[in-house]
Design a protein around this motif. Structure first.
Motif, PDB file in Angstrom:
ATOM      1  N   ARG A  24       0.935  -1.717   0.135  1.00 21.92           N
ATOM      2  CA  ARG A  24       0.061  -0.031  -0.430  1.00 21.92           C
ATOM      3  C   ARG A  24       0.779   1.671  -0.168  1.00 21.92           C
ATOM      4  O   ARG A  24       2.424   1.281  -0.030  1.00 21.92           O
ATOM      5  N   ALA A  25       0.350   2.395  -0.116  1.00 25.34           N
ATOM      6  CA  ALA A  25       0.969   3.531   0.249  1.00 25.34           C
ATOM      7  C   ALA A  25       0.719   4.016   1.989  1.00 25.34           C
ATOM      8  O   ALA A  25      -0.657   4.017   2.227  1.00 25.34           O
ATOM      9  N   ARG A  81       1.005   6.032   5.118  1.00 20.68           N
ATOM     10  CA  ARG A  81       1.672   6.988   5.696  1.00 20.68           C
ATOM     11  C   ARG A  81       1.762   7.206   6.571  1.00 20.68           C
ATOM     12  O   ARG A  81       2.838   7.302   7.772  1.00 20.68           O
ATOM     13  N   TYR A 113       8.491  19.426  -0.711  1.00 19.49           N
ATOM     14  CA  TYR A 113       6.962  18.928  -0.773  1.00 19.49           C
ATOM     15  C   TYR A 113       6.625  19.657  -0.590  1.00 19.49           C
ATOM     16  O   TYR A 113       5.378  19.704  -0.843  1.00 19.49           O
ATOM     17  N   VAL A 159      -7.280   8.806   0.784  1.00 19.59           N
ATOM     18  CA  VAL A 159      -6.460   9.872   0.409  1.00 19.59           C
ATOM     19  C   VAL A 159      -5.399  11.037   0.471  1.00 19.59           C
ATOM     20  O   VAL A 159      -4.320  11.639   1.419  1.00 19.59           O
ATOM     21  N   ALA A 169      -2.752  11.955   2.673  1.00 15.65           N
ATOM     22  CA  ALA A 169      -1.538  12.663   2.135  1.00 15.65           C
ATOM     23  C   ALA A 169      -0.516  13.879   2.779  1.00 15.65           C
ATOM     24  O   ALA A 169       0.253  14.195   2.962  1.00 15.65           O
ATOM     25  N   LEU A 228       1.595  12.650   5.152  1.00 13.88           N
ATOM     26  CA  LEU A 228       2.724  13.035   5.330  1.00 13.88           C
ATOM     27  C   LEU A 228       3.442  14.368   4.602  1.00 13.88           C
ATOM     28  O   LEU A 228       4.943  14.725   4.659  1.00 13.88           O
ATOM     29  N   CYS A 262       6.026   5.045  -0.141  1.00 14.79           N
ATOM     30  CA  CYS A 262       4.788   5.680  -0.616  1.00 14.79           C
ATOM     31  C   CYS A 262       5.165   5.777  -2.047  1.00 14.79           C
ATOM     32  O   CYS A 262       5.993   6.688  -1.507  1.00 14.79           O
ATOM     33  N   TRP A 263       4.941   5.688  -2.613  1.00 10.88           N
ATOM     34  CA  TRP A 263       5.090   6.504  -4.427  1.00 10.88           C
ATOM     35  C   TRP A 263       4.658   8.107  -4.304  1.00 10.88           C
ATOM     36  O   TRP A 263       3.665   8.512  -3.664  1.00 10.88           O
ATOM     37  N   THR A 294       5.549  11.622  -5.943  1.00 10.78           N
ATOM     38  CA  THR A 294       6.351  13.003  -7.237  1.00 10.78           C
ATOM     39  C   THR A 294       5.644  14.099  -6.883  1.00 10.78           C
ATOM     40  O   THR A 294       6.320  15.034  -7.191  1.00 10.78           O
ATOM     41  N   LEU A 295       5.340  14.895  -5.671  1.00 10.90           N
ATOM     42  CA  LEU A 295       4.852  15.830  -5.892  1.00 10.90           C
ATOM     43  C   LEU A 295       6.556  17.093  -5.156  1.00 10.90           C
ATOM     44  O   LEU A 295       6.593  17.946  -6.074  1.00 10.90           O
ATOM     45  N   GLY A 355      -5.772  -2.701  -1.718  1.00  8.40           N
ATOM     46  CA  GLY A 355      -6.764  -0.907  -1.465  1.00  8.40           C
ATOM     47  C   GLY A 355      -8.282  -1.221  -2.250  1.00  8.40           C
ATOM     48  O   GLY A 355      -7.704  -2.038  -3.113  1.00  8.40           O
ATOM     49  N   ARG A 383      -9.899  -0.778  -5.351  1.00  7.04           N
ATOM     50  CA  ARG A 383      -9.971  -0.528  -6.703  1.00  7.04           C
ATOM     51  C   ARG A 383     -11.585  -0.782  -7.442  1.00  7.04           C
ATOM     52  O   ARG A 383     -12.260  -1.635  -7.088  1.00  7.04           O
TER      53      ARG A 383
END
Ligand SMILES: Cc1cc2nc3c(=O)[nH]c(=O)nc-3n(C[C@H](O)[C@H](O)[C@H](O)COP(=O)(O)O)c2cc1C
Length: 219
Positions: free
Chosen positions: A17-18, A20, A71, A102, A106, A109, A163-164, A166-167, A205, A207
């Motif tokens: 999972r993501a 955080r 970030y 989410v 987020a 994090l 956690c992937w 990209t911010l 998760g 989906r």
């Protein structure tokens, strides 16, 4: 062999999972463990077997704080963006609660990234925005992103959460300066926070169903 969790391949794939809020911010992560995950990541495919991947591993508190501040700066504009988790799936009320979770996760994090013990920044040789042909763009990202996911799976198998993200790429050049990455020659593709997880049980998760997404014999 390192100690790994008792997860079969399908459990590993469906429970990575993501993470955080369940990153353990108080427990250090051994560099040996991170190295093992990167060695496994290097078994991923790369176009033409180019192996132009680089993983920058950051445990230095000052550098983590600098990355976290970039970030957080990016986060402050994110919620209002059409691509933000708050705004995607706007046409699907069944996703509303998930997207709220989410966003809350987020946001946590974004405010705690400096305390995550290790930041991993995967990079690929070349500047992606300078590539004109779609095949070369796909090949460049396709030659690093599978390795990133392998890294995250290997981490999960070892009780580490990731956690992937990209911010920070909104401020990629500043991050390159913090880390001494040659910005003109190398593209950063993500920032992966890494910590031991609080507990090791994770569920699949939520989906969307395959219907409408799976296209048999053509679109
Ligand atoms: C390309 C990409 C970019 C992402 N960027 C961020 C990010 O910047 N910050 C963040 O907290 N999560 C980010 N995520 C994580 C997603 O929010 C997460 O994968 C998604 O909500 C599914 O989470 P789950 O697997 O735990 O259900 C990103 C994921 C991907 C694949």
């Amino acid at each position: 062999m390192p100690a790994t969790l008792d997860l079969d391949p399908d459990q590993l794939l469906s429970t990575t999972r993501a993470v955080r809020k369940r990153l353990d911010l108080s427990r250090p992560v051994s560099m040996d463990l991170v190295r093992e995950c990167i060695e496994l990541a290097f078994q991923a495919p790369t176009g033409s077997n180019a192996q132009g991947w680089h993983f920058v591993v950051v445990s230095d508190a000052g550098k983590r704080a600098a990355l976290a501040s970039l970030y957080e700066k990016a986060w402050s504009g994110y919620a209002a963006m059409p691509q933000s988790a708050a705004n995607v799936h706007g046409d699907d009320p069944t996703m509303a609660q998930t997207q709220e979770r989410v966003m809350a996760s987020a946001e946590y994090l974004a405010h705690h990234l400096a305390k995550v013990p290790v930041h991993v920044i995967p990079c690929v040789a070349g500047r992606v925005e300078a590539i004109p042909a779609v095949i070369a763009q796909a090949s460049t990202y396709g030659s690093i992103l599978p390795a990133v996911w392998s890294f995250m799976l290997a981490a999960r198998a070892r009780g580490l959460g990731t956690c992937w993200t990209t911010l920070h790429l909104m401020h990629e050049q500043e991050a390159a300066e913090v880390l001494g990455i040659p910005f003109d020659e190398v593209t950063q593709v993500a920032l992966i926070p890494v910590a031991h997880t609080i507990g090791t049980e994770f569920k699949p998760g939520p989906r969307k169903p395959l219907d409408g997404m799976l296209h048999l014999e053509g679109w």
